[in-house]
Design an enzyme around this catalytic site. Structure first.
Site, short mmCIF file in Angstrom:
data_model
loop_
_atom_site.label_atom_id
_atom_site.label_comp_id
_atom_site.label_asym_id
_atom_site.label_seq_id
_atom_site.Cartn_x
_atom_site.Cartn_y
_atom_site.Cartn_z
N ARG A 23 -15.28 -5.19 2.61
CA ARG A 23 -14.35 -4.83 3.70
C ARG A 23 -13.55 -3.57 3.33
O ARG A 23 -13.05 -3.43 2.22
CB ARG A 23 -13.40 -6.01 3.95
N THR B 4 0.87 -1.18 0.00
CA THR B 4 0.00 0.00 0.00
C THR B 4 0.90 1.22 0.00
O THR B 4 1.88 1.27 0.74
CB THR B 4 -0.87 0.02 1.28
C1 SD4 Z 1 -5.63 -2.27 4.54
N1 SD4 Z 1 -3.73 -1.03 5.29
O1 SD4 Z 1 -6.51 -2.31 3.70
C2 SD4 Z 1 -4.30 -1.69 4.14
C3 SD4 Z 1 -3.46 -2.76 3.58
C4 SD4 Z 1 -2.03 -2.40 3.37
O2 SD4 Z 1 -0.07 -2.74 2.28
O3 SD4 Z 1 -1.49 -1.54 3.98
N2 SD4 Z 1 -1.38 -3.05 2.48
O4 SD4 Z 1 -5.76 -2.71 5.66
#
Ligand code: SD4
Length: 328
Positions: A216, A188
């Site tokens: 979600r 992310t």
């Molecule tokens: C989440 N924080 O959807 C995000 C996922 C993430 O690298 O950080 N992926 O929970």
């Protein structure tokens, strides 16, 4: 006119509380720590090791562009990268095979916009900016966000690449939902920047947890959780298991800790510790925070080894891969 002062509460920081009065956006006179009011240091900083994203953001900053443009354009680089399976096109789908994207953006004035669980649009961070600039709202979700994007001229795009589809079909054979540290939660992009005027902005964009339950939403599009900017103090953003970041309103917490006098590094460490205090027996998840303060000082901290962040400033590109973490 109401007057108030922000006072540090730590003894080590007390020496730095030399009054630097200025009028904030609420027309209140505030006193911020002197060490946060020294110089303007343009910088771009992002989660993980996204060299192209920080390079793009730095190019915008170097040419005198705003931190808002810098973070948007930096984030867009990862959204367009089909090899990044946690962001934008090529992102891992939910358990039903649909790629749903989350993103938010926040500017120097505290304006913000977000899209949640949006399908078929390649650049959710750009739609988030439109939500911020073109609507009276902060968040649009699902079909409403997608409809709004079309109205704003965004094109319908198939986000599910052959590679992500193949992996999803393989996953379906067992349908085990167990995020793997630094793998399913990986990549992310949260990106923060300070421009030549000294103004701070941030953005965060993701496809969320791979094979998540349909609908979600994690921390990434939630202002205060996945991202927070306070132009008087600094900014923070998160990556990892979003549920835990939401529970502690992690990015807001980190900015508030900096307001109380902590350095970005100390604030990120405290943010991670707060999460672990609520998860004493758990070792199976990763969260990483990064932060900048008004001076362009940066910090980053995570639970597990494996997380890194990248900065780009006049000193050039720095990969902070020797970053400290809580657990071995
Ligand atoms: C989440 N924080 O959807 C995000 C996922 C993430 O690298 O950080 N992926 O929970």
């Amino acid at each position: 006119m109401q007057r108030r002062k922000f006072l540090k509460n730590s003894t080590t920081a007390a020496a730095a509380v030399i009054s630097v009065p200025f009028i904030n956006s609420c027309q209140e006179e505030v006193t911020i720590p002197k060490k946060l009011a020294k110089t303007i240091r343009p910088i771009a900083i992002c989660t993980w090791n996204f060299e192209n994203a920080t390079a793009k953001a730095w190019q915008v900053l170097k040419e005198g562009g705003s931190s808002l443009d810098a973070v948007q354009q930096g984030a867009m680089i990862e959204e367009a990268d089909v090899n990044n399976q946690t962001v934008g096109v090529g992102g891992r789908p939910d358990r039903d095979g649909n790629v749903t994207l989350d993103a938010c953006i926040m500017d120097k004035d505290g304006n913000c916009g977000a899209v949640l669980a949006m399908q078929n649009i390649a650049s959710p961070v750009s739609v988030a900016r439109k939500v911020m600039e073109e609507t009276p709202h902060v968040m649009l979700a699902g079909k409403g966000a997608e409809k709004f994007a079309y109205e704003q001229g965004f094109e319908k795009t198939n986000l599910l690449t052959e590679q992500s589809k193949k992996e999803w079909l393989e996953w379906k054979k067992t349908s085990q939902y167990k995020p793997i540290i630094n793998i399913e939660n990986h990549d992310t992009i949260g990106i923060l920047a300070i421009d030549k005027k000294g103004d701070i902005s941030g953005a965060c964009t993701t496809s969320g947890m791979g094979y998540k339950y349909a609908g979600r939403v994690g921390d990434s599009p939630i202002i205060g959780a996945g991202l927070f900017v306070d132009n008087e103090i600094g900014a923070a953003t998160a990556t990892g298991v979003g549920e835990e970041v939401v529970r502690t309103v992690g990015s807001f917490l980190i900015v508030e800790l900096m307001r109380q006098g902590k350095s970005p590094q100390e604030a990120c460490e405290e943010g991670v510790k707060r999460i672990m205090a609520k998860n004493k027996d758990r070792t199976d998840f990763q969260i990483g925070f990064i932060a900048i303060n008004k001076n362009g000082e940066t910090g980053g901290y995570c639970i597990q080894p494996g997380f890194t962040y990248r900065t780009y400033s006049e000193e050039g590109h720095i990969d902070n891969s020797s970053m400290s973490f809580l657990k071995g």
